[in-house]
Design a protein around this motif. Structure first.
Motif, PDB file in Angstrom:
ATOM      1  N   PHE A 263       1.050  -1.070   0.037  1.00  0.00           N
ATOM      2  CA  PHE A 263      -0.390  -0.419  -0.177  1.00  0.00           C
ATOM      3  C   PHE A 263       0.702   1.379   0.299  1.00  0.00           C
ATOM      4  O   PHE A 263       0.080   2.498  -0.272  1.00  0.00           O
ATOM      5  N   ASP A 264       2.224   1.269  -0.218  1.00  0.00           N
ATOM      6  CA  ASP A 264       3.282   2.439   0.082  1.00  0.00           C
ATOM      7  C   ASP A 264       2.954   2.575  -1.087  1.00  0.00           C
ATOM      8  O   ASP A 264       4.192   1.634  -2.145  1.00  0.00           O
ATOM      9  N   LEU A 265       3.699   4.422  -1.751  1.00  0.00           N
ATOM     10  CA  LEU A 265       3.338   4.082  -3.228  1.00  0.00           C
ATOM     11  C   LEU A 265       4.800   4.010  -3.923  1.00  0.00           C
ATOM     12  O   LEU A 265       4.844   3.450  -4.392  1.00  0.00           O
ATOM     13  N   ILE A 313       2.909  14.181  -6.084  1.00  0.00           N
ATOM     14  CA  ILE A 313       1.452  13.431  -5.761  1.00  0.00           C
ATOM     15  C   ILE A 313       1.873  13.284  -4.280  1.00  0.00           C
ATOM     16  O   ILE A 313       1.269  13.964  -3.205  1.00  0.00           O
ATOM     17  N   ILE A 314       2.609  12.843  -3.878  1.00  0.00           N
ATOM     18  CA  ILE A 314       3.295  13.028  -2.179  1.00  0.00           C
ATOM     19  C   ILE A 314       3.017  14.320  -1.221  1.00  0.00           C
ATOM     20  O   ILE A 314       3.235  14.648  -0.439  1.00  0.00           O
ATOM     21  N   ASP A 322       0.076   6.322   1.653  1.00  0.00           N
ATOM     22  CA  ASP A 322      -0.418   5.131   1.109  1.00  0.00           C
ATOM     23  C   ASP A 322      -1.159   5.291   0.541  1.00  0.00           C
ATOM     24  O   ASP A 322      -2.394   6.483   0.553  1.00  0.00           O
ATOM     25  N   ILE A 323      -1.712   4.745  -0.588  1.00  0.00           N
ATOM     26  CA  ILE A 323      -2.653   4.851  -0.911  1.00  0.00           C
ATOM     27  C   ILE A 323      -3.940   4.586  -0.888  1.00  0.00           C
ATOM     28  O   ILE A 323      -4.666   5.125  -1.992  1.00  0.00           O
ATOM     29  N   ARG A 324      -4.387   4.302   0.072  1.00  0.00           N
ATOM     30  CA  ARG A 324      -5.564   4.199  -0.085  1.00  0.00           C
ATOM     31  C   ARG A 324      -6.261   5.476   0.399  1.00  0.00           C
ATOM     32  O   ARG A 324      -7.399   5.582   0.533  1.00  0.00           O
ATOM     33  N   LEU A 325      -5.285   6.543   0.927  1.00  0.00           N
ATOM     34  CA  LEU A 325      -5.699   7.552   1.332  1.00  0.00           C
ATOM     35  C   LEU A 325      -5.864   8.513   0.369  1.00  0.00           C
ATOM     36  O   LEU A 325      -6.172   9.838   0.680  1.00  0.00           O
ATOM     37  N   SER A 402     -11.084  11.825  -3.060  1.00  0.00           N
ATOM     38  CA  SER A 402     -10.721  11.221  -1.901  1.00  0.00           C
ATOM     39  C   SER A 402     -10.593  11.334  -0.972  1.00  0.00           C
ATOM     40  O   SER A 402     -11.914  11.395  -0.008  1.00  0.00           O
ATOM     41  N   ASN A 403     -10.002   9.959  -0.071  1.00  0.00           N
ATOM     42  CA  ASN A 403      -9.940   9.874   1.125  1.00  0.00           C
ATOM     43  C   ASN A 403      -8.699  10.349   2.089  1.00  0.00           C
ATOM     44  O   ASN A 403      -8.833  10.225   3.234  1.00  0.00           O
ATOM     45  N   PHE A 404      -8.597  11.430   1.929  1.00  0.00           N
ATOM     46  CA  PHE A 404      -7.476  12.038   2.482  1.00  0.00           C
ATOM     47  C   PHE A 404      -8.102  13.419   3.322  1.00  0.00           C
ATOM     48  O   PHE A 404      -9.471  12.577   3.594  1.00  0.00           O
TER      49      PHE A 404
END
Length: 573
Positions: A263-265, A313-314, A322-325, A402-404
């Protein structure tokens, strides 16, 4: 300093590319010998090799590094010590240049060790515990390869010179050179992170993102592949090529599997680098060194772009990896998302992008070659897994909302970063076709049945659908991975390789070494050896010092003592 370095490196890159074109056209190879020192019969000569391969590779390295430095101008602008960072990157590039143009094992070692040392400095650049651990793992893993190269230099003494280029045609008929071949393969496997030395590559993601873009595209990890391309004659040793084919195929499969559970980009992109390195190594072990070189160049273009987009992006996501966020980035960062998707599709082998020309050719040559079923399976399943994790990434990052955090000011980065990304995007689109026309000037026709011709495309489509739908669909509202947690954990943690590398290979031997030092070097052997000798010498010296004092009693006592000794001696004899 960023702008000056960018202009300087980019102008050299363009001139080297033009020179490389003329070398391809006229089939030139030039050796330049510089006599550094001459004392009596001893000549210390530095040799440089310029052919189409070294010139074009240098041109690509300099072009990517110039764009990375330009990109760092904005990415690292909050760093007060940005000039130190640029100097480290330039030293890194200089070490790579040294490695590329050296036909001599000693000067290769200079570039090889330079890469290892500067990469350690760059990995620990953000000074925290995680970076230090990653840097130590990187440095110690690469030391194995350095030692192998030193041993190869020692074995080369049997031939009277370290210029291996002059011996390549017949060198592997001799036992000594077979040993050199094995050592060079070991060195290349550590630098290019093949099994069992794979764990350092994702750990090296602790470095700043511009460094990752440079390291994982055209410099550090490709050094091993490039060295083996130069030593391509040694794959006439069949068992050596078979071993390398197996290990690189397993590396390709392992990293493809691991990326699907990560999950780490940055780690996903690092694992994709590892997968492509496995592909280069495996096709190289089959004897197709030009194909490996072709894929090395095309891969450098889109992988550098992928890391640059990930960095942008980061940067925007407030240093979150985290790509889930993430999610919905295509609507708020359209230009960055476009560059990212082009790089991702080039990695998958999308027709007429850079990656397609090399990957498709490699897979068709595999089908055409005399290969066992297991190796073919590794090649094609790994290709499917590559497309799978690419589309999984696409789903998590680009689709939905977005989940951020609720308060986020997402927008495309400034023009400095975008300009360097757009430059690489153009190269990722047209680079593959240009290189294929240059490296393979006469058209090659690979005749295969229609089913095998379409197999690559079929595997890619299946892999993409799997990656997208398994991320999108939750079967019966429950994550099936929890049913097979141990198995998924095993696949997602690179077959436990990081734990084996850190605890098994580094931790326990260091603890054993500490125990040996305490018990032997600082224990009984020290007490009865060095320390005892020191104490005795100290005692006798102090006694001698007392005798040296001008004391009449001591002189009288010593005089009487020696008279008594004399009388006893005379009485006996």
């Amino acid at each position: 300093m960023c702008s000056i370095s960018f202009m300087f490196l980019f102008s050299i890159s363009v001139s080297l590319f033009v020179l490389g074109l003329s070398y391809i056209m006229y089939d030139y190879v030039v050796f330049i010998e510089w006599e550094v020192l001459s004392i009596n019969s001893l000549n210390l000569v530095m040799t440089f090799l310029f052919d189409w391969m070294s010139l074009i590779f240098m041109s690509f390295v300099l072009m990517i590094s110039s764009l990375v430095i330009y990109y760092s101008k904005e990415y690292m602008e909050s760093d007060y010590k940005i000039n130190r960072f640029i100097m480290l990157v330039l030293m890194f590039v200089l070490s790579m240049m040294m490695l590329i143009i050296s036909p001599n094992l000693i000067s290769i070692l200079l570039g090889w060790d330079g890469l290892g040392l500067v990469s350690y400095c760059l990995v620990i650049y953000f000074q925290n515990v995680k970076s230090y651990n990653a840097g130590m793992l990187t440095a110690l893993s690469n030391r194995i390869g350095d030692v192998a190269l030193l041993l190869a230099i020692a074995w080369m003494l049997n031939f009277g010179s370290w210029n291996y280029v002059f011996y390549l045609d017949y060198m592997f008929d001799f036992f000594e050179m077979k040993m050199v071949g094995c050592l060079v393969v070991l060195a290349a496997m550590t630098k290019s992170a093949q099994i069992p030395f794979s764990s350092w590559l994702p750990a090296a993601m602790a470095a700043p993102t511009p460094v990752s873009a440079l390291v994982h595209s055209s410099t550090l990890v490709t050094a091993g592949v490039y060295l083996l391309i130069r030593f391509n004659m040694m794959f006439s040793i069949s068992w050596l090529s078979n071993v390398l084919l197996l290990l690189s195929g397993l590396t390709m499969f392992m990293s493809g599997m691991g990326a699907n559970f990560e999950f780490d980009l940055k780690k996903i992109i690092a694992l994709s680098t590892l997968s492509q390195l496995g592909l280069m190594m495996s096709i190289l072990s089959m004897g197709f060194y030009k194909l490996a070189f072709f894929h090395l160049l095309t891969h450098a273009l889109f992988k550098a772009l992928l890391f640059m987009c990930a960095g942008a992006i980061i940067h925007n996501m407030n240093n979150n990896q985290d790509i889930r966020l993430m999610g919905g980035l295509s609507s708020v960062m359209p230009l960055t998302s476009a560059c990212f998707n082009v790089a991702n599709l080039a990695l998958c082998g999308m027709p007429f992008l850079a990656g397609f020309y090399s990957k498709d050719l490699i897979l068709e040559m595999v089908l055409l070659s005399y290969m066992n079923m297991f190796s073919i399976l590794l090649f094609f399943v790994s290709t499917g897994l590559t497309v799978s994790y690419s589309f999984r990434l696409l789903y998590y990052m680009m689709i939905g909302t977005s989940n951020f955090s609720s308060l986020n000011l997402l927008s495309d980065e400034g023009w400095v970063m975008l300009k360097s990304m757009l430059g690489l995007m153009i190269m990722s689109i047209i680079g593959g076709s240009i290189l294929s026309w240059l490296i393979f000037p006469s058209p090659l026709v690979i005749v295969l049945p229609l089913s095998l011709k379409l197999l690559t495309l079929f595997v890619c489509v299946i892999g993409g659908l799997m990656g997208y739908f398994l991320s999108n669909v939750s079967l019966l509202f429950f994550n099936k991975a929890f049913y097979f947690y141990n198995f998924v954990y095993f696949l997602g943690s690179m077959w436990f390789m990081p734990y084996i590398s850190t605890y098994g290979i580094i931790n326990y031997p260091l603890k054993m070494g500490s125990l040996v030092v305490k018990t032997f070097d600082q224990g009984w052997s020290e007490y009865f050896g060095g320390q005892q000798l020191y104490l005795n010498l100290l005692k006798y010296t102090q006694f001698n010092q007392v005798l040296q004092n001008n004391n009449l009693k001591i002189y009288l006592l010593s005089f009487i003592f020696w008279i008594m000794i004399l009388f006893i001696y005379m009485y006996i004899y």
